[in-house]
Scaffold this active site. Structure first.
Site, PDB file in Angstrom:
ATOM      1  N   TYR A 137      44.683  48.056  36.916  1.00  0.00           N
ATOM      2  CA  TYR A 137      45.660  47.124  37.474  1.00  0.00           C
ATOM      3  C   TYR A 137      46.637  47.955  38.295  1.00  0.00           C
ATOM      4  CZ  TYR A 137      44.321  42.942  34.834  1.00  0.00           C
ATOM      5  OH  TYR A 137      43.656  41.854  34.347  1.00  0.00           O
ATOM      6  N   HIS A 240      43.647  43.590  40.360  1.00  0.00           N
ATOM      7  CA  HIS A 240      42.799  44.010  39.242  1.00  0.00           C
ATOM      8  C   HIS A 240      41.471  44.485  39.820  1.00  0.00           C
ATOM      9  CE1 HIS A 240      40.233  42.609  35.544  1.00  0.00           C
ATOM     10  NE2 HIS A 240      40.115  43.896  35.786  1.00  0.00           N
ATOM     11  N   HIS A 322      42.851  30.484  34.585  1.00  0.00           N
ATOM     12  CA  HIS A 322      42.287  31.834  34.613  1.00  0.00           C
ATOM     13  C   HIS A 322      41.918  32.315  33.214  1.00  0.00           C
ATOM     14  CE1 HIS A 322      41.495  35.890  35.961  1.00  0.00           C
ATOM     15  NE2 HIS A 322      42.338  36.374  35.068  1.00  0.00           N
ATOM     16  N   HIS A 324      38.482  35.109  31.341  1.00  0.00           N
ATOM     17  CA  HIS A 324      37.512  36.158  31.681  1.00  0.00           C
ATOM     18  C   HIS A 324      36.091  35.747  31.289  1.00  0.00           C
ATOM     19  CE1 HIS A 324      40.824  39.499  31.900  1.00  0.00           C
ATOM     20  NE2 HIS A 324      40.803  38.719  32.958  1.00  0.00           N
ATOM     21  N   MET A 397      41.670  36.186  28.469  1.00  0.00           N
ATOM     22  CA  MET A 397      42.954  35.590  28.823  1.00  0.00           C
ATOM     23  C   MET A 397      42.843  34.078  28.696  1.00  0.00           C
ATOM     24  SD  MET A 397      44.378  37.727  32.116  1.00  0.00           S
ATOM     25  CE  MET A 397      44.848  39.450  31.955  1.00  0.00           C
TER      26      MET A 397
END
Length: 561
Positions: A137, A240, A322, A324, A397
């Protein structure tokens, strides 16, 4: 569920509803649910537009997902079927094929006409050498070169062509001006969560993008204040980088392009984020391996909106959810006092490689005292280790960004389970035979976070999935209904540790799959077309409800979907 279409040399357009039950030739569907709108073949391009029900009422057709639909496409560049009711075994194989995720419910975000004086500014990394690690990040803080008040009206991601696979997601947020002591020290770059970048760790998110995202337009009546005299002057770009092959030769100059105008629109717009807080990763998301459907939830509390939303309310216009790679579905629920309202956004077939800002079909009014619940579902059936909250795409997340107007104080609100809630569940899971260890082992994890992943969970035991999902079933299991609650709303920034999720409300009845009437034709042999099967075509002017329009453009003789 297959659509096959072509245009012959005389300009006649053909469109057929077909299906397969295995890896075989396409069979003719007794329920011809495709309605032709138009078609043509010109300059080597074949264009066919048609509609179909979102939720057909027969076994040969698949319902379209509420959210992401995975489409497979194929076409033959040279040869059409020789006759309308071709034998499935005689059709020539496709010469080109591929797959694409699409959100057919939301469609593409509308393109809004921009003002005639629009300018752009690029906020990008400059030849950043991406480290040879799987997750980075990287952040860059700078001052925007905009000397007076403007409205930002469009955001889009600018990615180096060679780095499309490398950039997983990006975020643009403000920095508080008081945190910048010396403009001459800017731009400043570094790892986002390092001490050197801590001066701009907390700010208001303005734009988020992830793999699959498209340009985002603000509604025609609103823009985000930007430039001198606004809070959107000092900004932080976060990128990211996902580098699973650990390449050491990658250099990147990707970032965000902002379109802005001096012609101020009627309203100032804003963005706020909610979901599960990342402060303590193991308490935020803690998923055992080997299970199909695990549910978590994060809340924007009524207490937070009561101080962050003005009396007249705000209008939510778009949503960007959002998560993953283990995520399978996200659902944003809206609660007002004792009643649940329709969900603001839902994606029941989430694709982590196709993430979009969804422009809502209708603006959603949020009032002071409203609460939001973001449900996130995960599939860990192929994993052998626990999955925790975190930044790598192999961690998880559960967040959502909402764009709204008029701008208000609300910037962020989220929750995570308290230590007591997790301790109660873990001890209960041990007593039920699902979780290894003792109560002393449970106590130890709160002093040493590395111990969370040392437990074993009996995922193969009957009831293991149901027992895990008790953790976020707050209405049924009050011992686990305790959260830390974060809220950032202007000067009213606070943390509480005694938040309990709302449970005393009338649940909204969501009927996602109300099927449409279909057009059944009589066929003598199942799966086989005969010349009389399509005599009673339905006109596009009399479409059944819940239809979705398709338009396909191919360099092809015939196409298959």
């Amino acid at each position: 569920d297959i659509a096959i279409g072509w245009v012959d040399d005389e300009g006649q357009v053909y469109l057929q509803d077909r299906y397969t039950t295995a890896r075989s030739v396409p069979l003719f569907d007794a329920h011809q649910n495709l309605t032709l709108i138009s078609g043509e073949e010109s300059d080597g391009w074949t264009r066919i537009r048609f509609t179909r029900p979102k939720f057909p009422c027969n076994d040969e057709d698949k319902a379209l997902s509420q959210g992401t639909t995975r489409m497979i496409w194929a076409y033959n560049e040279d040869t059409d079927p020789e006759e309308e009711c071709f034998d499935g075994t005689s059709i020539e194989a496709h010469t080109n094929q591929g797959a694409q995720s699409l959100n057919l419910q939301a469609g593409s975000a509308p393109v809004v006409a921009l003002e005639d004086d629009v300018q752009t500014v690029d906020i990008i990394m400059t030849n950043f050498s991406v480290p040879a690690v799987d997750t980075t990040y990287h952040c860059k803080v700078l001052k925007l070169p905009i000397s007076s008040l403007h409205h930002a009206v469009k955001f889009e991601m600018v990615i180096d062509d060679s780095n499309e696979y490398l950039v997983h997601h990006s975020r643009l947020q403000t920095c508080v001006a008081s945190a910048i002591s010396d403009d001459s020290a800017l731009p400043k770059e570094g790892l986002c969560y390092s001490d050197e970048m801590a001066f701009c760790r907390f700010g208001t998110s303005m734009y988020g993008w992830a793999v699959g995202g498209e340009p985002v337009y603000l509604p025609a009546n609103a823009g985000i204040p930007i430039g001198e005299g606004t809070s959107f002057l000092y900004v932080k770009l976060e990128v990211h980088y996902d580098n699973p092959t650990l390449r050491s030769d990658m250099v990147d100059s990707s970032g965000v392009r902002i379109s802005y105008t001096s012609q101020l629109r009627d309203y100032d717009a804003g963005v706020f984020m909610t979901g599960i807080v990342h402060v303590t990763p193991e308490r935020a998301i803690y998923l055992p391996p080997g299970l199909d459907t695990l549910r978590t939830a994060g809340y924007l509390s009524a207490e937070c909106t009561d101080v962050g939303i003005p009396d007249q309310g705000i209008h939510v216009v778009s949503s960007y959810m959002h998560a993953h790679k283990a995520a399978s579905a996200l659902n944003l629920r809206h609660i007002r006092e004792a009643e649940e309202l329709p969900p603001i956004d839902s994606n029941w077939a989430y694709d982590p490689d196709y993430q979009q800002t969804v422009r809502l079909h209708e603006e959603v009014l949020m009032l002071p005292g409203d609460a939001l619940m973001l449900e996130c579902y995960y599939n860990t059936s192929t994993r052998s280790e626990w999955t925790l909250d975190g930044f790598p795409t192999t961690d998880e997340m559960c967040i959502v960004y909402l764009t709204y107007y008029p701008a208000a104080d609300l910037a962020f609100g989220g929750t995570l389970k308290t230590e007591d809630a997790w301790r109660n569940w873990m001890v209960d899971a041990q007593q039920a035979g699902y979780l290894s260890g003792t109560a002393d082992d449970v106590d130890a994890v709160f002093a040493n976070a590395s111990l969370w992943s040392t437990f074993e969970y009996a995922s193969d035991t009957a009831g293991a999935e149901q027992f895990y999902n008790r953790m976020f079933d707050d209405a049924q299991y009050s011992d686990y209904n305790e959260y830390n609650n974060w809220c950032s709303a202007g000067a009213s920034t606070f943390i509480t540790t005694n938040f309990t999720a709302p449970v005393d409300f009338e649940v909204y009845a969501v009927d996602l799959f109300e099927c449409s009437a279909d057009n059944k034709v009589e066929i003598e042999t199942p799966g086989v077309c005969t010349e009389d099967d399509d005599d009673d075509e339905e006109s596009a002017a009399n479409l059944p409800p819940l239809l979705l329009s398709f338009a396909f453009l191919c360099v092809a003789r015939y196409f298959v979907l």
